[in-house]
Design a protein around this motif. Structure first.
Motif, PDB file in Angstrom:
ATOM      1  N   HIS A 154       0.879  -1.219   0.130  1.00  0.00           N
ATOM      2  CA  HIS A 154       0.091  -0.083   0.051  1.00  0.00           C
ATOM      3  C   HIS A 154       0.929   1.334  -0.130  1.00  0.00           C
ATOM      4  O   HIS A 154       1.596   1.453   0.917  1.00  0.00           O
ATOM      5  CB  HIS A 154      -0.866  -0.055   1.189  1.00  0.00           C
ATOM      6  N   GLN A 178      -8.156  -1.879  -4.763  1.00  0.00           N
ATOM      7  CA  GLN A 178      -7.490  -1.412  -3.542  1.00  0.00           C
ATOM      8  C   GLN A 178      -8.349  -0.499  -3.082  1.00  0.00           C
ATOM      9  O   GLN A 178      -9.070   0.424  -3.754  1.00  0.00           O
ATOM     10  CB  GLN A 178      -6.064  -0.774  -4.043  1.00  0.00           C
ATOM     11  N   GLY A 183      -2.750   1.498  -9.523  1.00  0.00           N
ATOM     12  CA  GLY A 183      -4.364   1.681  -9.328  1.00  0.00           C
ATOM     13  C   GLY A 183      -4.957   2.701 -10.283  1.00  0.00           C
ATOM     14  O   GLY A 183      -4.306   3.815 -10.316  1.00  0.00           O
ATOM     15  N   ALA A 241      -9.121   0.954  -8.144  1.00  0.00           N
ATOM     16  CA  ALA A 241      -8.961   1.379  -6.768  1.00  0.00           C
ATOM     17  C   ALA A 241     -10.290   2.248  -6.602  1.00  0.00           C
ATOM     18  O   ALA A 241     -10.698   2.882  -7.244  1.00  0.00           O
ATOM     19  CB  ALA A 241      -7.752   2.377  -6.409  1.00  0.00           C
ATOM     20  N   SER A 293     -11.118   5.032  -3.380  1.00  0.00           N
ATOM     21  CA  SER A 293     -10.637   5.593  -2.180  1.00  0.00           C
ATOM     22  C   SER A 293     -11.029   5.058  -1.073  1.00  0.00           C
ATOM     23  O   SER A 293     -10.244   4.708  -0.132  1.00  0.00           O
ATOM     24  CB  SER A 293     -10.789   7.111  -2.254  1.00  0.00           C
ATOM     25  N   ALA A 316      -2.198   3.113  -4.797  1.00  0.00           N
ATOM     26  CA  ALA A 316      -3.331   2.982  -4.528  1.00  0.00           C
ATOM     27  C   ALA A 316      -4.216   3.883  -5.424  1.00  0.00           C
ATOM     28  O   ALA A 316      -5.565   3.972  -4.916  1.00  0.00           O
ATOM     29  CB  ALA A 316      -3.899   3.006  -3.021  1.00  0.00           C
ATOM     30  N   GLY A 317      -3.660   4.470  -6.111  1.00  0.00           N
ATOM     31  CA  GLY A 317      -4.403   5.434  -7.290  1.00  0.00           C
ATOM     32  C   GLY A 317      -4.217   6.928  -6.793  1.00  0.00           C
ATOM     33  O   GLY A 317      -4.455   7.287  -5.709  1.00  0.00           O
TER      34      GLY A 317
END
Length: 470
Positions: free
Chosen positions: A75, A226, A158, A199, A201, A133-134
């Protein structure tokens, strides 16, 4: 302290490596050899046997060194490296006040430099794979892919699939989100270092339709979604007010749990939610440093390990040092759970080392690609100097790596069979020039970002006499 042969810095193989020790899933092996060719491990086994099978290769003896899989950061946020210290001392849910504004101020160049800087730190710390994670930056995600390619790190990339406003880019229809997600997955199909994922949020940043649709798409595509889940008290309470369910329970109701979900943090879990995770095969990124720096709680990772819940370790962009992350994983469990019940082991060193490598590869969807030293897998590995004052007097090396290992002992980092870090310096680009440009751009980005902090910097606080109170 033993020096590596300099020819390993420039050659990519084939190589027959004979380190002092090799870390395999079944434990530490001595008198073992590893063959690296074509970016993969081609053979792993007793050195005498490998020499007989490969007489055309000249063995490279590496006494005093451990060959181990590279760490996998389950992560990360690659476009947050310009503002890492902005989160220090701040209350939870800083994404609303710090990260969304900061990433919103990035353009293509600053996003690229931020991502490459984060990749450099990760590589120096022994990470061969990072899961982004984007980004919330308004840039093409290929900017991040380029940064990862140029740095030479494996990247699980992501794409934000929000369709409501909370937590970043949103206000799209579920159909628009799904079309963008399908294009993202197709765009990077077959890429050697970039592995596309989806992903969201936080659960409240997507409609129930999108939560279910992205879960199905990821499952069908063999990738992951994610998502930050059950991280902060405020988010849990909002979900209870809105749905009558906690975030993880809400995801279960809409059909979004399963092996395709990589839930980040999961620090606030009830016993029934642990059962949900175990029953559905849902994966977790346990981020212990983030819990200490900006969280509400510590995920019950030792309980997860006992119940067979899949989890890896993640930095959350805090600091890119694989050994310190493994130490934090064990340390946080001991303080949060072990000491109160007299658990002096808390999973022992090997548990956290294994989840930092093999576990991270599994939860990010790369279990068949990396995370182990095994034939057919990518040659993502570290050469660690264990002939140091900290590690030479070894009685239990896995424990010692967790408690006493650090990035200074990593002599070389290889990704896909190529040397990417040599004695702390990258082999493929000018680190000094990158850092200078990052300093310049960070001043501009942070200066125009509407970041809101509740505390002054520590220097200002100390000078004003407010350090103890605020």
């Amino acid at each position: 302290m033993t020096q590596l042969p300099t020819r390993l810095r420039s050659t990519t193989g084939p190589l027959l490596l004979e380190p002092g020790r090799v870390l395999l899933p079944e434990g530490l092996m001595t008198a073992y050899a590893v063959v690296v060719e074509g970016g993969e491990f081609r053979a792993v086994g007793p050195a005498e046997e490998i020499r007989r099978e490969r007489p055309q290769l000249t063995p490279v003896e590496l006494p005093g060194h451990l060959l181990m899989p590279g760490f996998v950061d389950a992560h990360h946020h690659l476009t947050q490296s310009f503002g890492a210290a902005l989160a220090f001392g701040e209350p939870s849910e800083i994404f609303r006040r710090v990260w969304v504004p900061l990433e919103g101020a990035l353009d293509a160049e600053s996003a690229y430099v931020s991502a490459q800087l984060a990749a450099l730190e990760s590589l120096r710390g022994g990470f061969t794979t990072v899961a982004d994670a984007g980004t919330r930056a308004d840039v093409d995600v290929d900017v991040l892919a380029d940064a990862a390619r140029d740095a030479g790190i494996r990247c699980v990339l992501g794409l934000i699939c929000n369709d409501v406003g909370a937590g970043g880019a949103g206000d799209r229809t579920p159909d628009e989100v799904l079309r963008a997600a399908e294009k993202h997955l197709a765009r990077y199909a077959g890429e050697p270092l970039v592995h596309p994922t989806l992903a969201v949020s936080i659960p409240e940043a997507a409609t129930e339709t999108t939560l279910a649709a992205t879960a199905r798409l990821a499952a069908d595509s063999g990738t992951v979604v994610q998502m930050h889940v059950n991280e902060h008290l405020a988010a849990v309470e909002r979900s209870l007010v809105r749905h009558g369910l906690r975030p993880l329970e809400h995801l279960a109701r809409v059909g979004a749990l399963g092996p395709q979900l990589l839930a980040a943090h999961a620090t606030l879990l009830t016993p029934s939610e642990l059962t949900l995770l175990a029953d559905t095969g849902t994966a977790i990124s346990y981020n212990p440093v983030a819990s200490a720096w900006k969280g509400n709680a510590v995920a019950p990772a030792a309980a997860m390990a006992e119940r067979g819940i899949r989890f890896g370790l993640g930095t959350d962009g805090t600091r890119g040092d694989g050994f310190r992350l493994a130490e934090a994983a064990e340390f946080a469990q001991r303080l949060a759970h072990g000491n109160a019940v007299g658990d002096s082991s808390c999973g022992a060193g090997w548990t956290w080392l294994d989840h930092a490598v093999r576990g991270g590869a599994d939860v990010t969807g790369l279990g068949a690609v990396t995370g182990r030293v095994a034939p057919g897998l990518a040659a993502d590995f570290l050469l660690v100097d264990v002939d140091t004052p900290e590690l030479a007097l070894s009685w239990d090396l896995p424990w010692e790596l967790v408690r006493r290992g650090n990035r200074d002992q990593i002599d070389a980092v290889y990704v896909a069979g190529r040397p990417r870090i040599w004695h702390g310096r990258p082999t493929g680009f000018d680190a000094d020039a990158l850092v200078r440009r990052a300093v310049e751009l960070s001043r501009e980005v942070v200066g125009r970002a509407p970041v809101v902090r509740t505390h002054p910097t520590s220097s200002v606080a100390a000078a004003s006499g407010r350090g103890a109170a605020r």
